[in-house]
Design a protein around this motif. Structure first.
Motif, PDB file in Angstrom:
ATOM      1  N   VAL A 159     -19.879  20.746  20.423  1.00 24.45           N
ATOM      2  CA  VAL A 159     -19.205  21.738  21.259  1.00 24.45           C
ATOM      3  C   VAL A 159     -18.108  21.092  22.087  1.00 24.45           C
ATOM      4  CG1 VAL A 159     -19.466  23.254  23.255  1.00 24.45           C
ATOM      5  CG2 VAL A 159     -21.210  23.240  21.479  1.00 24.45           C
ATOM      6  N   GLU A 160     -18.482  19.989  22.753  1.00 27.70           N
ATOM      7  CA  GLU A 160     -17.612  19.490  23.822  1.00 27.70           C
ATOM      8  C   GLU A 160     -16.341  18.821  23.334  1.00 27.70           C
ATOM      9  OE1 GLU A 160     -19.973  17.620  26.875  1.00 27.70           O
ATOM     10  OE2 GLU A 160     -20.205  19.624  27.748  1.00 27.70           O
ATOM     11  N   GLU A 161     -16.278  18.595  22.019  1.00 30.22           N
ATOM     12  CA  GLU A 161     -15.013  18.119  21.484  1.00 30.22           C
ATOM     13  C   GLU A 161     -13.922  19.195  21.661  1.00 30.22           C
ATOM     14  OE1 GLU A 161     -15.359  16.437  17.560  1.00 30.22           O
ATOM     15  OE2 GLU A 161     -13.185  16.394  17.273  1.00 30.22           O
ATOM     16  N   PHE A 162     -14.359  20.453  21.773  1.00 26.83           N
ATOM     17  CA  PHE A 162     -13.384  21.546  21.764  1.00 26.83           C
ATOM     18  C   PHE A 162     -13.385  22.447  22.988  1.00 26.83           C
ATOM     19  CE2 PHE A 162     -14.226  20.408  17.355  1.00 26.83           C
ATOM     20  CZ  PHE A 162     -12.941  20.085  16.965  1.00 26.83           C
ATOM     21  N   ILE A 163     -14.525  22.536  23.668  1.00 27.70           N
ATOM     22  CA  ILE A 163     -14.576  23.436  24.817  1.00 27.70           C
ATOM     23  C   ILE A 163     -15.641  22.917  25.787  1.00 27.70           C
ATOM     24  CG2 ILE A 163     -16.224  25.018  23.667  1.00 27.70           C
ATOM     25  CD1 ILE A 163     -14.716  27.367  24.989  1.00 27.70           C
ATOM     26  N   SER A 164     -15.370  22.994  27.091  1.00 26.23           N
ATOM     27  CA  SER A 164     -16.355  22.507  28.064  1.00 26.23           C
ATOM     28  C   SER A 164     -17.566  23.424  28.050  1.00 26.23           C
ATOM     29  CB  SER A 164     -15.762  22.509  29.472  1.00 26.23           C
ATOM     30  OG  SER A 164     -14.484  21.950  29.459  1.00 26.23           O
ATOM     31  N   SER A 165     -18.720  22.805  28.182  1.00 29.10           N
ATOM     32  CA  SER A 165     -19.960  23.591  28.176  1.00 29.10           C
ATOM     33  C   SER A 165     -19.930  24.618  29.302  1.00 29.10           C
ATOM     34  CB  SER A 165     -21.167  22.671  28.350  1.00 29.10           C
ATOM     35  OG  SER A 165     -21.290  21.845  27.225  1.00 29.10           O
ATOM     36  N   PHE A 180     -19.529  32.956  22.644  1.00 29.94           N
ATOM     37  CA  PHE A 180     -18.930  31.663  22.306  1.00 29.94           C
ATOM     38  C   PHE A 180     -17.682  31.851  21.429  1.00 29.94           C
ATOM     39  CE2 PHE A 180     -18.863  27.869  19.453  1.00 29.94           C
ATOM     40  CZ  PHE A 180     -18.666  26.902  20.416  1.00 29.94           C
ATOM     41  N   ASP A 181     -17.821  32.636  20.349  1.00 33.18           N
ATOM     42  CA  ASP A 181     -16.684  32.856  19.446  1.00 33.18           C
ATOM     43  C   ASP A 181     -15.508  33.510  20.166  1.00 33.18           C
ATOM     44  OD1 ASP A 181     -18.501  31.921  17.601  1.00 33.18           O
ATOM     45  OD2 ASP A 181     -18.001  33.411  16.078  1.00 33.18           O
ATOM     46  N   TYR A 182     -15.849  34.445  21.027  1.00 32.35           N
ATOM     47  CA  TYR A 182     -14.858  35.157  21.824  1.00 32.35           C
ATOM     48  C   TYR A 182     -14.084  34.183  22.723  1.00 32.35           C
ATOM     49  CZ  TYR A 182     -13.289  39.261  24.511  1.00 32.35           C
ATOM     50  OH  TYR A 182     -12.558  40.247  25.115  1.00 32.35           O
ATOM     51  N   GLU A 183     -14.836  33.269  23.360  1.00 30.44           N
ATOM     52  CA  GLU A 183     -14.194  32.273  24.234  1.00 30.44           C
ATOM     53  C   GLU A 183     -13.315  31.317  23.430  1.00 30.44           C
ATOM     54  OE1 GLU A 183     -14.161  32.089  27.616  1.00 30.44           O
ATOM     55  OE2 GLU A 183     -15.153  34.036  27.476  1.00 30.44           O
ATOM     56  N   LEU A 184     -13.779  30.949  22.226  1.00 29.27           N
ATOM     57  CA  LEU A 184     -12.964  30.077  21.378  1.00 29.27           C
ATOM     58  C   LEU A 184     -11.657  30.768  20.998  1.00 29.27           C
ATOM     59  CD1 LEU A 184     -15.504  28.488  18.862  1.00 29.27           C
ATOM     60  CD2 LEU A 184     -14.434  27.383  20.831  1.00 29.27           C
ATOM     61  N   ALA A 185     -11.742  32.045  20.660  1.00 28.29           N
ATOM     62  CA  ALA A 185     -10.536  32.796  20.309  1.00 28.29           C
ATOM     63  C   ALA A 185      -9.592  32.855  21.512  1.00 28.29           C
ATOM     64  CB  ALA A 185     -10.900  34.203  19.828  1.00 28.29           C
ATOM     65  N   VAL A 195      -6.440  33.536   8.664  1.00 26.12           N
ATOM     66  CA  VAL A 195      -7.235  34.699   8.274  1.00 26.12           C
ATOM     67  C   VAL A 195      -8.695  34.449   8.626  1.00 26.12           C
ATOM     68  CG1 VAL A 195      -7.909  36.208   6.382  1.00 26.12           C
ATOM     69  CG2 VAL A 195      -5.636  35.163   6.405  1.00 26.12           C
ATOM     70  N   GLY A 196      -9.206  35.172   9.612  1.00 26.25           N
ATOM     71  CA  GLY A 196     -10.582  35.008  10.062  1.00 26.25           C
ATOM     72  C   GLY A 196     -10.628  34.366  11.438  1.00 26.25           C
ATOM     73  N   ALA A 197     -11.385  34.980  12.352  1.00 29.07           N
ATOM     74  CA  ALA A 197     -11.392  34.520  13.746  1.00 29.07           C
ATOM     75  C   ALA A 197     -12.747  33.979  14.173  1.00 29.07           C
ATOM     76  CB  ALA A 197     -10.944  35.648  14.671  1.00 29.07           C
ATOM     77  N   GLY A 198     -13.424  33.277  13.260  1.00 27.68           N
ATOM     78  CA  GLY A 198     -14.634  32.546  13.638  1.00 27.68           C
ATOM     79  C   GLY A 198     -14.230  31.238  14.304  1.00 27.68           C
ATOM     80  N   PRO A 199     -15.195  30.344  14.531  1.00 29.19           N
ATOM     81  CA  PRO A 199     -14.874  29.075  15.193  1.00 29.19           C
ATOM     82  C   PRO A 199     -13.804  28.261  14.449  1.00 29.19           C
ATOM     83  CG  PRO A 199     -17.237  29.422  15.194  1.00 29.19           C
ATOM     84  CD  PRO A 199     -16.649  30.516  14.355  1.00 29.19           C
ATOM     85  N   ALA A 200     -13.878  28.205  13.126  1.00 30.82           N
ATOM     86  CA  ALA A 200     -12.900  27.414  12.367  1.00 30.82           C
ATOM     87  C   ALA A 200     -11.505  28.028  12.468  1.00 30.82           C
ATOM     88  CB  ALA A 200     -13.328  27.302  10.905  1.00 30.82           C
ATOM     89  N   GLY A 201     -11.422  29.343  12.320  1.00 29.63           N
ATOM     90  CA  GLY A 201     -10.138  30.031  12.404  1.00 29.63           C
ATOM     91  C   GLY A 201      -9.515  29.885  13.782  1.00 29.63           C
ATOM     92  N   SER A 202     -10.337  30.064  14.816  1.00 23.27           N
ATOM     93  CA  SER A 202      -9.815  29.959  16.181  1.00 23.27           C
ATOM     94  C   SER A 202      -9.278  28.565  16.476  1.00 23.27           C
ATOM     95  CB  SER A 202     -10.898  30.316  17.207  1.00 23.27           C
ATOM     96  OG  SER A 202     -11.067  31.712  17.260  1.00 23.27           O
ATOM     97  N   MET A 203      -9.990  27.535  15.989  1.00 23.38           N
ATOM     98  CA  MET A 203      -9.511  26.176  16.236  1.00 23.38           C
ATOM     99  C   MET A 203      -8.238  25.893  15.431  1.00 23.38           C
ATOM    100  SD  MET A 203     -11.198  24.935  18.621  1.00 23.38           S
ATOM    101  CE  MET A 203     -11.202  26.634  19.169  1.00 23.38           C
TER     102      MET A 203
END
Lengths: 72, 388
Positions: free
Chosen positions: B54-60, B98-103, B10-18
């Motif tokens: 950032v880079e732990e999860f997505i390339s810059s 950024f959030d969009y790309e994480l999702a 529930v929730g699509a911010g950075p934490a939810g997406s990960m």
């Protein structure tokens, strides 16, 4: 129709037209008495105890006391 | 849409997406629900993050980087400035992208996403969470899941419905007001912080560059301060004094739960991540990187639990989080409490002392050591978290 102040305490009013829907008030509310959707906010009347924590934590002065009670 | 999912986030911010991504990577069915129309909008954040975070999860990617940061400028009430230099320390993000790309990374891992879905209750059977109630385009619906992950932000209510004590004391709520403004002439590689009574008592005021003379400007103050004066009035005051003619592109309020993580962040059928779990770094107020870490741990454990058909496994999340970051946040909290309520004179003095240190030795660790030299018990904490 007015929501009367309980025990003579101050009443709380949210001004939805000015609200940014940020959720500070929801986070600090001890009674889970605030409903917040994408762009809609209201107090769940029967849960609110007029504790005012939401008033103090609103960053943009959108929640306030209303001594006279709040019209529904 | 399926009629039932292994995991609902529930929730699509950075934490939810990960959480959604790391769960989906385990090969289980995942649905992420977002109450707003768009993932990534509105942005309630200073948008600064370390490169490592950032880079732990997505390339810059330059498409969501608005500024590359090499310096912190810490400004005291008397106007004196302490500068700490880093090499390629981090970024100011364009969060909406950024959030969009994480999702999207969650979607690529196999998670489904539904926006405009407002969760307003939980399905509970035998004291165990087993799904959500939600409103979608005016219709009330229900959906079953083996595990629900609450990533519903500072305004989280999911934990409360599951019996976890998530409400935040108003003194720990950093109430924020911010704008994005243009015609702000500042160095595009420097994060500017302002301390003191006139700016943000007990908190800080930020001016973060977003390139092309645009800046994210705002502040956070505790609810204790808000009792007397709102964040908005401090912001208006700053803008009137410093940038009276700056066109304002966005203006919004926000809240940061600036404290240690909740005592309990999992319970049968439910896990909390990000701001909902209070996984914010209490010293900086930064929550993107730590939220992503919390989300990734929760998602991985939830995926494993479903795969093993051993749902109790999710209760190991509390310990895993505590060891990875929770413990560290407790140290940050002690340091924060040490510097909270410093007087303006104290800030000025720290700045003056710091500027006497040779330039190449002016690190963040040195700065905190200078600040807390009279509180030796905290120096150990500083040594623990900063390389001095």
């Amino acid at each position: 129709m007015f929501r009367q102040a309980k025990n003579g305490k101050l009443m709380i009013e949210i001004l939805p037209d000015k609200c940014d829907f940020c959720g500070c008030c929801v986070g600090v509310c001890p009674e889970d008495a605030i409903e917040l959707k994408e762009a809609e906010i209201f107090i769940i009347d029967k849960r609110c105890t007029n504790c005012a924590k939401c008033v103090w934590s609103c960053p943009i002065e959108v929640i306030r006391f209303n001594k006279e009670g709040v019209s529904l | 849409m399926k009629i039932e999912y292994d995991i609902i986030v529930v929730g699509a911010g950075p934490a939810g997406s990960m959480a959604a991504r790391f769960a989906a990577e385990k090969g289980v069915s995942v649905l992420m629900l977002e109450k707003d129309r768009d993932v990534g909008y509105p942005v309630r954040c200073g948008e600064a993050i370390s490169k490592a975070g950032v880079e732990e999860f997505i390339s810059s990617d330059e498409k969501w980087i608005t500024a590359h940061i090499n310096k912190f400028s810490l400004n005291s009430p008397d106007g004196s400035e302490a500068v700490v230099e880093f090499n390629d320390a981090g970024y100011v993000l364009e969060r909406r992208i950024f959030d969009y790309e994480l999702a999207k990374t969650a979607a690529n891992a196999g998670a489904e996403i539904l926006t405009r879905a407002y969760v307003n209750g939980l399905l509970i059977e035998n004291d165990k969470v087993c799904g959500v109630k939600y409103e979608y385009r005016g219709e009330q619906k229900e959906l079953k899941a083996k595990i629900v992950i609450g990533a519903d932000g500072v305004e989280s209510r999911i934990g409360r419905w599951a019996g976890l004590k998530t409400h935040i004391h108003f003194k720990d709520m950093e109430c924020c007001a911010q704008v994005t403004a243009s015609n702000i002439k500042i160095d595009s590689d420097t994060l500017y912080f302002y301390f003191g009574q006139q700016y943000a008592p007990g908190g800080y005021f930020w001016v973060f560059p977003k390139g092309k003379n645009i800046a994210n400007i705002g502040l956070g103050v505790s609810g204790m301060v808000g009792k007397k004066r709102s964040a908005l009035s401090y912001l208006n005051n700053f803008m009137d004094n410093n940038y009276p003619a700056a066109p304002v592109l966005t203006s919004i309020a926000g809240g940061v739960p600036s404290t240690v993580t909740l005592k309990k962040i999992s319970s049968p059928g439910i896990m909390l991540v990000g701001d909902a779990a209070r996984q914010v770094n209490p010293l900086s107020g930064g929550g993107i990187a730590s939220g992503m870490i919390g989300g990734s741990i929760a998602g991985r454990i939830a995926g494993e639990a479903v795969k093993m058909n051993k749902l109790d496994h999710i209760l190991t999340y509390d310990k895993a989080w505590h060891e990875r970051l929770g413990k560290r946040h407790e140290t940050f909290e002690r340091i924060k409490n040490g510097i909270y309520n410093f007087s303006d004179e104290k800030f000025n003095k720290i700045s003056h002392s710091f500027n006497k240190i040779p330039k190449d030795k002016r690190t963040l660790g040195r700065l905190f050591t200078t600040a807390l030299i009279n509180q030796p018990s905290l120096l150990v904490d500083i040594a623990k978290v900063f390389v001095i």
